[in-house]
Design a protein around this motif. Structure first.
Motif, short mmCIF file in Angstrom:
data_model
loop_
_atom_site.label_atom_id
_atom_site.label_comp_id
_atom_site.label_asym_id
_atom_site.label_seq_id
_atom_site.Cartn_x
_atom_site.Cartn_y
_atom_site.Cartn_z
N ASP A 58 47.44 -34.79 75.43
CA ASP A 58 48.42 -34.87 76.52
C ASP A 58 49.70 -34.21 76.06
O ASP A 58 49.89 -33.93 74.87
N ASP A 59 50.56 -33.92 77.01
CA ASP A 59 51.88 -33.42 76.65
C ASP A 59 52.82 -33.60 77.82
O ASP A 59 52.40 -33.73 78.97
N ARG A 60 54.09 -33.64 77.49
CA ARG A 60 55.13 -33.65 78.52
C ARG A 60 55.24 -32.25 79.10
O ARG A 60 54.97 -31.27 78.40
N ASN B 50 61.00 -27.73 73.11
CA ASN B 50 61.67 -28.99 73.42
C ASN B 50 61.28 -30.03 72.38
O ASN B 50 60.12 -30.12 71.96
N ARG B 51 62.23 -30.86 71.97
CA ARG B 51 61.94 -31.84 70.91
C ARG B 51 60.94 -32.90 71.34
O ARG B 51 60.39 -33.62 70.50
N PHE B 52 60.69 -33.02 72.65
CA PHE B 52 59.72 -34.00 73.14
C PHE B 52 58.31 -33.42 73.29
O PHE B 52 57.40 -34.11 73.74
N SER B 53 58.12 -32.16 72.94
CA SER B 53 56.81 -31.52 73.10
C SER B 53 55.84 -31.92 71.99
O SER B 53 56.14 -31.74 70.80
N ASN B 54 54.69 -32.44 72.36
CA ASN B 54 53.66 -32.78 71.37
C ASN B 54 53.15 -31.52 70.67
O ASN B 54 52.94 -31.51 69.46
N LEU C 128 53.01 -27.57 66.04
CA LEU C 128 53.27 -26.18 65.66
C LEU C 128 54.31 -26.09 64.55
O LEU C 128 54.26 -25.21 63.70
N ARG C 129 55.25 -27.02 64.55
CA ARG C 129 56.28 -27.02 63.50
C ARG C 129 55.74 -27.51 62.17
O ARG C 129 56.16 -27.03 61.11
N ALA D 237 52.66 -25.32 79.70
CA ALA D 237 53.78 -25.80 80.52
C ALA D 237 54.83 -24.72 80.74
O ALA D 237 55.61 -24.81 81.69
N GLU D 238 54.88 -23.71 79.87
CA GLU D 238 55.91 -22.67 79.98
C GLU D 238 55.46 -21.55 80.92
O GLU D 238 55.35 -20.39 80.54
N THR D 239 55.17 -21.91 82.16
CA THR D 239 54.74 -20.96 83.18
C THR D 239 55.42 -21.32 84.49
O THR D 239 56.23 -22.24 84.55
#
Length: 232
Positions: A69-71, A77-81, A86-87, A101-103
């Protein structure tokens, strides 16, 4: 299958055991089927797990990474799963599939697209080797919140309006149908805030509508819950 509950002294011990299980499942799946298909989760407990995995020798080119799941936010964004994974992890871009989500899509369209991506990558009946999940203080798992329409969705991926936890954004989430098709489901549950819901879950109390985690019951796989002492 009913969950197996295991208790550890603290969150670090939970993460250590989860890492050992992750590595064993990855190595077994790659040896048997040539790839390891995993759905990652978000939150502070998986963060400990990811930091351990980042120090291990794993062939991430053979690990297909999705997100349970993801926001509905950017990976920056710091709330992104997905952003968290990835970090922290040396993921292979070719085998990593963040929720898109980036669409220009809305959350419902994003969920449909993500399911199409799953099917394109994994076939018409996607089956994960491992789905990582957590438990919210309200009894939700993934982004399957109490009383929400997502609880009864029949697709593999769906969307949800915000739950009670911040930030107040839409979510994209696996459904019970996709989670329960997995070979292995692994919960990481830590903190005293989870104690009440864990007790209800273990006692078989409540319904899926009021305690969504009860909807997780793999049809032909394992379900293991790693708890720290505070949650247990």
């Amino acid at each position: 299958m009913q969950p197996t509950f295991l208790t550890f002294p603290d969150p670090d011990a939970v993460a250590s055991d989860a890492a050992a299980r992750f590595i064993a499942l990855a190595e077994g799946a790659i040896a048997e089927r040539g790839r390891f298909v995993v759905a990652l989760a978000g939150g502070s407990t998986p963060e400990r797990l990811y930091k351990i995995l980042a120090t291990q020798t794993l062939d991430w080119t053979q690990i297909m990474v999705f997100f349970s799941d993801d926001r509905f936010v950017s990976v920056n964004n710091r709330f992104s799963n997905a952003g968290l994974a990835l970090r922290l992890l040396p993921l292979c871009p070719r085998t990593t599939f963040p929720i898109p989500a980036e669409t220009t899509l809305d959350a419902a369209e994003c969920a449909a697209q993500y399911e199409n991506e799953l099917i394109a990558a994994l076939g018409g009946e996607p089956r994960f080797d491992l789905v990582l999940l957590g438990l919210g203080d309200d009894g939700h798992t993934a982004s399957l919140f109490p009383g929400k329409a997502a609880l009864t969705a029949t697709s593999g991926v769906t969307h949800s309006t915000p739950g009670v936890l911040p930030p107040p954004v839409d979510r994209v989430t696996f459904t019970f149908a996709l989670i329960n098709a997995a070979r292995n489901v692994l919960f990481l549950v830590t903190g005293a805030g989870k104690k009440e819901k864990v007790a209800q879950w273990r006692a078989g109390e409540g319904s899926v509508s009021t305690l969504p985690v009860r909807g997780v019951a793999p049809t032909n796989g394992t379900c293991t819950v790693l708890l720290d002492q505070a949650a247990s």
